[in-house]
Design a protein around this motif. Structure first.
Motif, mmCIF file in Angstrom:
data_model
loop_
_atom_site.group_PDB
_atom_site.id
_atom_site.type_symbol
_atom_site.label_atom_id
_atom_site.label_comp_id
_atom_site.label_asym_id
_atom_site.label_seq_id
_atom_site.Cartn_x
_atom_site.Cartn_y
_atom_site.Cartn_z
ATOM 1 N N ARG A 52 -3.151 -3.039 -0.935
ATOM 2 C CA ARG A 52 -2.107 -2.242 -1.561
ATOM 3 C C ARG A 52 -2.649 -0.850 -1.857
ATOM 4 O O ARG A 52 -3.852 -0.625 -1.889
ATOM 5 C CB ARG A 52 -1.614 -2.922 -2.843
ATOM 6 N N ARG A 53 -1.729 0.060 -2.089
ATOM 7 C CA ARG A 53 -2.140 1.445 -2.308
ATOM 8 C C ARG A 53 -2.820 1.608 -3.665
ATOM 9 O O ARG A 53 -2.586 0.832 -4.595
ATOM 10 C CB ARG A 53 -0.941 2.384 -2.207
ATOM 11 N N ASP A 95 5.656 1.520 -6.096
ATOM 12 C CA ASP A 95 5.563 0.123 -5.685
ATOM 13 C C ASP A 95 5.209 -0.041 -4.210
ATOM 14 O O ASP A 95 5.838 0.545 -3.327
ATOM 15 C CB ASP A 95 6.898 -0.569 -5.963
ATOM 16 N N SER A 96 4.200 -0.876 -3.951
ATOM 17 C CA SER A 96 3.813 -1.174 -2.571
ATOM 18 C C SER A 96 4.871 -1.996 -1.855
ATOM 19 O O SER A 96 4.828 -2.136 -0.623
ATOM 20 C CB SER A 96 2.477 -1.934 -2.556
ATOM 21 N N ARG A 97 5.808 -2.556 -2.593
ATOM 22 C CA ARG A 97 6.895 -3.326 -1.973
ATOM 23 C C ARG A 97 7.903 -2.407 -1.280
ATOM 24 O O ARG A 97 8.761 -2.890 -0.543
ATOM 25 C CB ARG A 97 7.617 -4.153 -3.033
ATOM 26 N N ASP A 140 2.158 -3.522 -8.971
ATOM 27 C CA ASP A 140 1.980 -4.402 -7.819
ATOM 28 C C ASP A 140 1.716 -5.862 -8.180
ATOM 29 O O ASP A 140 1.737 -6.727 -7.305
ATOM 30 C CB ASP A 140 0.817 -3.891 -6.959
ATOM 31 N N ARG A 141 1.478 -6.158 -9.443
ATOM 32 C CA ARG A 141 1.227 -7.545 -9.851
ATOM 33 C C ARG A 141 2.375 -8.450 -9.370
ATOM 34 O O ARG A 141 3.543 -8.082 -9.441
ATOM 35 C CB ARG A 141 1.109 -7.629 -11.367
ATOM 36 N N SER A 167 10.643 5.796 -4.301
ATOM 37 C CA SER A 167 10.494 4.649 -3.410
ATOM 38 C C SER A 167 10.707 5.020 -1.949
ATOM 39 O O SER A 167 10.825 4.135 -1.095
ATOM 40 C CB SER A 167 11.484 3.543 -3.807
ATOM 41 N N GLN A 208 -0.547 1.452 -11.040
ATOM 42 C CA GLN A 208 -0.348 0.821 -9.740
ATOM 43 C C GLN A 208 -0.588 -0.684 -9.809
ATOM 44 O O GLN A 208 0.161 -1.471 -9.221
ATOM 45 C CB GLN A 208 -1.258 1.459 -8.692
ATOM 46 N N ASP A 209 -1.613 -1.108 -10.515
ATOM 47 C CA ASP A 209 -1.883 -2.546 -10.627
ATOM 48 C C ASP A 209 -0.770 -3.265 -11.385
ATOM 49 O O ASP A 209 -0.369 -4.372 -11.019
ATOM 50 C CB ASP A 209 -3.222 -2.782 -11.334
ATOM 51 N N GLY A 217 11.298 -3.180 -7.295
ATOM 52 C CA GLY A 217 10.334 -2.122 -7.024
ATOM 53 C C GLY A 217 10.155 -1.325 -8.302
ATOM 54 O O GLY A 217 10.893 -1.509 -9.266
#
Length: 527
Positions: free
Chosen positions: A10-11, A517-519, A460-461, A24, A456-457, A501
Motif C-alpha cells: 500500500r502507499r 485510501d489505497s482502495r 488502510d487498516r 480519491s 495512511q495506516d 474509502g
C-alpha cells in the motif's frame, strides 16, 4: 506514530511543507494542486477538485448531486455548509401515494430526485471564501469533460458492476455505455454537454443551473418521468445552500466536529462517545471489532428512528450526546456476545466522493459530494447532460416519521465530512461508503488517537461494518479473528469489494501529513 511498513503493497503517507490536497482520484488531486500552485486557497482547490471529480467519477458524484462541507480558517473557527437539496413543494406522502408509490420511493423514480444542492453549495463557498475566478476553478473539469479523460482502475471496476443499472435509461446509456459497454481502465470518456453546463455556471453563477433553459429542460424531463418538480423549485435551489454551526463532541480530549442533522454526523459522535468508555488501544483485534460493531448497531438504531431535517429533530443532538444517554447505550454492550441487530430499513448507499485541503494560510476544508446510489437515479436529461441523484429515496413514506417526505424538506443524509482539532491545528478527514461513513469516522479516529497510527495506516487498516444483521468484513482480516467474532454470535460476511474509502490531512512538526485510501485511485499530494 508507529513505524512505516514499506512491504505491505500500500502507499505510504504523504508529506508537504506548504499546502496539501487529498482526493480519491488523481485528476482531482492534480486539479487542486494546480489551483494551490497558482495562489488559490483551500476553498478554491476544493471546488476545482470536486468539479473535476463530478466529471471523471460519474458513478459517485456530479452537478446533479448534493454536498456538505466543514471549513476552518487559521483562527480555528469551524463552520458547516449544507448543500443538500430539498423536496419539491408538491411532494407529500399523500401525493406520492396517489402517484402509485408504495412503502419505499424507488431508486430510479423521479420522486427520488430532490433539487440538486451541489452547485448552490459550490457557488456559496466560492462567493464567501474563494479567491480566484470560478472560471479558473472550473477550467480543469471543463477540459476533462470536453476533451475526455482516461478512466482509472477503481472507477472502471465500479462502472462495470453497474452497467446493467445505467443501461436501463436510454439517455444515460448513450453517455455512460459508449459502444454499449462500460469503459475499461485506460479508455477515454468525454461528456461535452456537462462541459457546457460547467462553462455556463462559471460565467453566470448558480442561476445558469437553477434557472433559464437548463432548469426548464431538467424540470420538463423530470415531469415526463412523473416528477412533481417545478421551475420555481429549481429557482429556489440557487441560494438553498446555507452556513450553520457544526455539532461536536470530545474524544479522549480531542474535539471532533460534524455537520448537524440532516446529516448522520451525530451517529459518528455517538459511536465515539460509546467506545470512549473502552480502552481501545489495549483490546485484541476481535474485541476492538466487536466493540465498534456493537456501538455502531446502537447508534444506527437511533439514527434511523430519529435523524431527519433539522426542524424535525430539534434537541436531538443534546439528548443523544448527554452523559446519561451515552452511559445507557454503552451499558448495552456485552463483550461475550453480539447484541440484537439494530432495526435497518434505510436505502443502501455506496457512492460518494470525499476530499480535503489545507493551504499555507492554515485554512482547512473537509468536503463531500454525492449522487447517492451508483449513477444516482440513472435518470439523465438528454438536453442538458445532467445526471440526477436519488437522495429523496431515503425519505420515509410514513407521515409520522421525522424523515417523512414533505414540501421543501431535506432528507436524512449519509454523507458527512469530519474535522478534528489537534494540538497543532485542524485536521479535515472523511470516509466514503454510504451508511458506513459514521462507523468509519469512529474507527479511523480511534486508530489515529488511540493507537497513534499514521493517517495512511489508519485509513488502510482492514475494515468491518455491522449492517443489516450481519458483520461485513474485508478479506484481509485474519481467520482466527473472524472465528472469535463468529463464536460471539456475529454473522460474519466476507465482502468481495472494498468497504468505502477515506482521506485526511493533519498538521505535523514539519508541515502537513496526508493520507488517501489505497482502495481508491487517488492520492494525497502537496507543495
Amino acid at each position: 506514530m508507529t513505524g512505516f511498513d514499506f512491504f505491505n503493497g500500500r502507499r505510504a503517507a504523504g508529506f508537504a511543507s506548504g499546502a496539501m490536497i487529498a482526493t480519491s482520484h488523481p485528476l482531482a488531486t492534480s486539479a487542486g494542486l494546480r489551483i494551490l500552485s497558482r495562489g488559490g486557497n483551500a476553498y478554491d482547490a476544493a471546488i476545482a477538485a470536486s468539479a473535476v471529480q463530478a466529471v471523471v467519477d460519474p458513478l459517485m458524484t456530479g452537478i446533479g448531486g448534493d454536498c456538505f462541507a466543514l471549513v476552518a480558517g487559521a483562527d480555528g473557527q469551524v463552520r458547516a455548509l449544507n448543500g443538500s437539496g430539498q423536496a419539491p413543494a408538491a411532494a407529500t406522502v399523500e401525493a406520492l401515494r396517489e402517484a402509485g408509490v408504495g412503502d419505499h420511493i424507488p431508486l430510479d423514480s423521479a420522486h427520488g430526485v430532490t433539487v440538486p444542492g451541489a452547485v448552490s453549495a459550490w457557488c456559496r463557498l466560492h462567493a464567501d471564501m474563494g479567491s480566484l475566478p470560478l472560471s479558473d476553478l472550473f477550467a480543469p473539469a471543463i477540459e476533462c469533460a470536453r476533451a475526455g479523460y482516461p478512466v482509472t482502475p477503481r472507477v472502471a471496476f465500479d462502472w462495470a458492476a453497474e452497467a446493467g443499472r445505467i443501461g436501463a435509461d436510454p439517455h444515460a446509456a448513450r453517455v455512460f455505455l459508449p459502444d454499449g459497454k462500460a469503459p475499461v481502465a485506460g479508455d477515454r470518456h468525454a461528456q461535452p454537454l456537462l462541459a457546457d453546463r460547467l462553462e455556463e455556471i462559471a460565467q453566470k453563477g448558480p442561476e445558469a443551473f437553477y434557472g433559464g433553459e437548463t432548469a426548464r429542460s431538467m424540470v420538463a424531463h423530470l415531469n415526463a418521468l412523473g416528477g412533481l418538480h417545478t421551475e420555481q423549485d429549481f429557482a429556489n435551489g440557487a441560494d438553498a445552500a446555507f452556513w450553520t454551526d457544526p455539532i461536536s463532541a470530545t474524544y479522549r480530549g480531542h474535539e471532533v466536529f460534524e455537520c448537524p442533522p440532516n446529516g448522520q454526523g451525530l451517529a459518528a459522535l455517538v459511536i465515539l462517545k460509546i467506545i470512549e468508555g473502552f480502552d481501545m488501544a489495549s483490546l485484541s483485534p476481535a474485541d476492538r471489532i466487536h466493540v465498534q460493531a456493537e456501538a455502531t448497531k446502537i447508534a444506527y438504531h437511533h439514527r434511523d428512528a430519529l435523524i431527519a431535517d433539522a426542524g424535525a429533530c430539534e434537541g436531538l443532538v443534546e439528548t443523544l450526546l448527554s452523559d446519561r444517554a451515552i452511559a445507557a447505550m454503552r451499558d448495552r454492550i456485552d463483550m461475550t456476545r453480539a447484541g440484537e441487530p439494530a432495526l435497518w430499513d434505510e436505502v443502501e448507499h455506496r457512492d460518494t466522493i470525499y476530499l480535503c485541503v489545507v493551504d499555507g494560510q492554515g485554512n482547512a476544508v473537509s468536503f463531500i459530494n454525492s449522487i447517492f446510489h451508483p449513477f444516482g437515479s440513472t435518470r439523465l436529461d438528454p438536453a442538458t447532460g445532467v445526471l440526477f441523484q436519488n437522495r429523496g429515496a431515503s425519505f420515509r413514506m410514513d407521515p409520522a416519521h421525522p424523515n417523512a417526505i414533505a414540501p421543501g424538506k431535506r432528507p436524512m443524509h449519509t454523507i458527512i465530512p469530519g474535522m478534528l482539532r489537534t494540538d497543532r491545528g485542524m485536521m479535515p478527514f472523511g470516509v466514503m461508503g454510504g451508511h458506513y461513513q459514521a462507523a468509519g469516522h469512529a474507527a479511523f479516529l480511534s486508530g489515529v488517537i488511540d493507537e497513534e497510527m499514521s493517517l495512511q495506516d489508519a485509513i488502510d487498516r482492514p475494515r468491518s461494518f455491522a449492517t443489516e444483521g450481519r458483520l461485513d468484513v474485508e478479506p484481509t482480516i485474519p481467520d482466527d479473528v473472524l472465528a472469535d467474532l463468529a463464536a460471539r454470535g456475529h454473522r460474519v460476511n466476507r465482502v468481495k469489494g472494498p468497504i468505502g474509502g477515506a482521506q485526511a490531512i493533519r498538521p505535523v512538526a514539519g508541515g502537513l501529513e496526508g493520507g488517501s485510501d489505497s482502495r481508491k485511485d487517488g492520492m494525497a499530494a502537496g507543495i
